[in-house]
Write an enzyme that holds these catalytic residues in place. Structure first.
Site, PDB file in Angstrom:
ATOM      1  N   ALA A 203       0.812  -1.226   0.000  1.00  0.00           N
ATOM      2  CA  ALA A 203       0.000   0.000   0.000  1.00  0.00           C
ATOM      3  C   ALA A 203       0.841   1.269   0.000  1.00  0.00           C
ATOM      4  O   ALA A 203       0.503   2.251  -0.671  1.00  0.00           O
ATOM      5  CB  ALA A 203      -0.949  -0.004   1.206  1.00  0.00           C
ATOM      6  N   HIS A 204       1.947   1.254   0.743  1.00  0.00           N
ATOM      7  CA  HIS A 204       2.652   2.542   0.909  1.00  0.00           C
ATOM      8  C   HIS A 204       3.444   2.974  -0.320  1.00  0.00           C
ATOM      9  O   HIS A 204       3.980   4.067  -0.358  1.00  0.00           O
ATOM     10  CB  HIS A 204       3.540   2.528   2.171  1.00  0.00           C
ATOM     11  N   CYS A 328      16.630   0.271   1.545  1.00  0.00           N
ATOM     12  CA  CYS A 328      17.035  -0.685   2.584  1.00  0.00           C
ATOM     13  C   CYS A 328      18.521  -0.571   2.859  1.00  0.00           C
ATOM     14  O   CYS A 328      18.996  -0.842   3.942  1.00  0.00           O
ATOM     15  CB  CYS A 328      16.722  -2.110   2.137  1.00  0.00           C
TER      16      CYS A 328
HETATM   17  C1  LIG Z   1       9.175  -1.499  -1.262  1.00  0.00           C
HETATM   18  C2  LIG Z   1       9.260  -2.767  -2.016  1.00  0.00           C
HETATM   19  C3  LIG Z   1       9.018  -4.004  -1.399  1.00  0.00           C
HETATM   20  C4  LIG Z   1       8.735  -4.130   0.070  1.00  0.00           C
HETATM   21  O1  LIG Z   1       7.485  -3.650   0.405  1.00  0.00           O
HETATM   22  P1  LIG Z   1       7.186  -3.248   1.934  1.00  0.00           P
HETATM   23  O2  LIG Z   1       5.718  -2.996   1.964  1.00  0.00           O
HETATM   24  O3  LIG Z   1       7.992  -2.015   2.208  1.00  0.00           O
HETATM   25  O4  LIG Z   1       7.585  -4.407   2.780  1.00  0.00           O
HETATM   26  C5  LIG Z   1       9.088  -5.141  -2.173  1.00  0.00           C
HETATM   27  N1  LIG Z   1       9.372  -5.075  -3.478  1.00  0.00           N
HETATM   28  C6  LIG Z   1       9.614  -3.915  -4.104  1.00  0.00           C
HETATM   29  C7  LIG Z   1       9.907  -3.914  -5.557  1.00  0.00           C
HETATM   30  C8  LIG Z   1       9.575  -2.723  -3.401  1.00  0.00           C
HETATM   31  O5  LIG Z   1       9.821  -1.582  -4.021  1.00  0.00           O
END
Ligand SMILES: *Cc1c(COP(=O)(O)O)cnc(C)c1O
Length: 383
Positions: A203-204, A328
């Site tokens: 979602a974010h 990350c």
């Molecule tokens: C941000 C991201 C994730 C992880 O999602 P979260 O909701 O932050 O755990 C996984 N895959 C990709 C490609 C992302 O950009």
């Protein structure tokens, strides 16, 4: 026109919550606090809200609501998809195929599972981040059970041809998972037409709240995916744990808006292209990473020779929110495995800048940003 500072240009890392999303969430953070598993009116209201959100989330990819499992985010969705397949099909095979530029939520799951006897082929990419479908076909073995390849990359924006990949997977009786976390806001996916078995959302990354995501699980899978979270049996035993009701409501709302606004959202490519033009004029030697044509419309990832971009990002910090690559890694200062996979020297990832534009980005902001970044670059280069 003066721009409002600081400017946010890190939409790959996260996006602001859309005001309409927050509004939809509010009642579930206040008066509607019931546990959706409870039989009283409080519980029923929450349960109903979750089913509405499930419909809206499903609609974004034209799935059935029953094919959506809510999770705690993209990371959990990737874990559930990959570990779930590995555990479910344990007896059929122990080999999976992924690429060398996947997000850590896929990459590190594969690494971890290798410790437990899984065999993994990491497909190489060319210097634009493209995989070669011939390599994919050659990597397939008798015991291959899963192909996991992302829809679009979170650092360099390159898209993978998921329909072609899915066709190859299915011709060989292999299941196909795609991490669509970065692309869901921009790239339309119709799971009734695309050969995708499992698809991760968060979602974010699409103007919803943090800590909530979804995994699409194709209703035609000939088995039940092994859950990774055991407990009360929520989500039809596919993911136990009391639902994050406000989060899920926010996710549904965000997916609804993402679908409705997608063509408009994609127009950010115009600003991105303009920004790239400006960078080329303002900074000597600058180069672009990623596929120039087949990529996310909001992504710009550039190499600035002679500049440590960690310093650059810090110097710009109070005015413009930027990133050197995957979020990350930001504190670990490890070189990006994505830039390394493109075949450049390790050092190159220390001179890489990632810019993620968003719905609110304006032309004034990109002019200000390029000008400001170029000034800091001159300073760092001692020009
Ligand atoms: C941000 C991201 C994730 C992880 O999602 P979260 O909701 O932050 O755990 C996984 N895959 C990709 C490609 C992302 O950009």
């Amino acid at each position: 026109m003066p721009v409002k500072l600081p400017i946010y240009m890190d939409h790959h890392a996260s996006t602001p919550i859309d005001p309409a999303v927050l509004k939809a969430m509010m009642p579930y953070l206040t008066e509607n606090y019931g546990n959706p598993g409870a039989y009283h009116i409080f519980g029923q209201k929450a349960a109903l809200a979750i089913e509405t959100a499930r419909e809206k989330t499903a609609a974004l990819i034209n799935a059935d609501p029953g094919e959506i499992v809510f999770t705690s985010g993209g990371t959990e969705s990737d874990n559930l998809a990959i570990k779930g397949i590995i555990e479910t099909l344990e007896r059929r095979g122990k080999h999976i195929i992924t690429s060398s530029i996947e997000h850590h939520a896929v990459f590190n799951v594969c690494r971890e599972m290798e410790e437990h006897g899984l065999k993994v082929s990491y497909l190489p990419v060319d210097k634009f981040g493209n995989i070669n479908l011939q390599h994919l076909k050659e990597a397939i073995r008798k015991d291959t059970i899963l192909i996991s390849l992302m829809t679009a990359n979170n650092e360099i924006g390159t898209q993978y041809p998921i329909d072609d990949i899915g066709d190859i997977a299915h011709e060989n009786n292999i299941f196909f998972h795609t991490d669509a976390v970065q692309s869901a806001n921009y790239i339309p996916i119709d799971v009734r037409k695309s050969p995708v078995d499992l698809l991760s959302l968060s979602a974010h990354k699409l103007y919803g709240p943090k800590g909530v995501g979804a995994l699409y699980i194709n209703r035609d899978l000939p088995f039940k995916l092994k859950a990774q979270m055991d407990g009360g049996g929520q989500e039809r035993n596919r993911r136990s744990g009391t639902h994050n009701v406000p989060g899920i409501v926010g996710m549904g709302e965000a997916c609804g808006i993402a679908l409705e606004k997608m063509p408009k959202t994609c127009e950010v490519a115009i600003l991105r292209d303009e920004m790239w033009e400006l960078f080329q004029k303002a900074i000597s030697g600058v180069e672009m990473h990623g596929n120039q044509y087949f990529r996310l419309p909001n992504n710009l990832n550039i190499f600035i020779p002679g500049v440590n971009t960690t310093d650059l990002v810090r110097m710009c910090g109070s005015k413009i929110a930027l990133s050197t690559g995957s979020t990350c890694n930001a504190f670990q200062r490890e070189p990006s495995h994505v830039i390394a996979a493109l075949g450049f020297s390790m050092n190159r990832s220390f001179s890489t800048l990632r810019i993620g534009l968003g719905r609110s980005t304006t032309r004034d902001e990109i002019y200000f940003a390029v000008d400001y970044i170029a000034k800091q670059v001159s300073m760092l280069r001692g020009e």
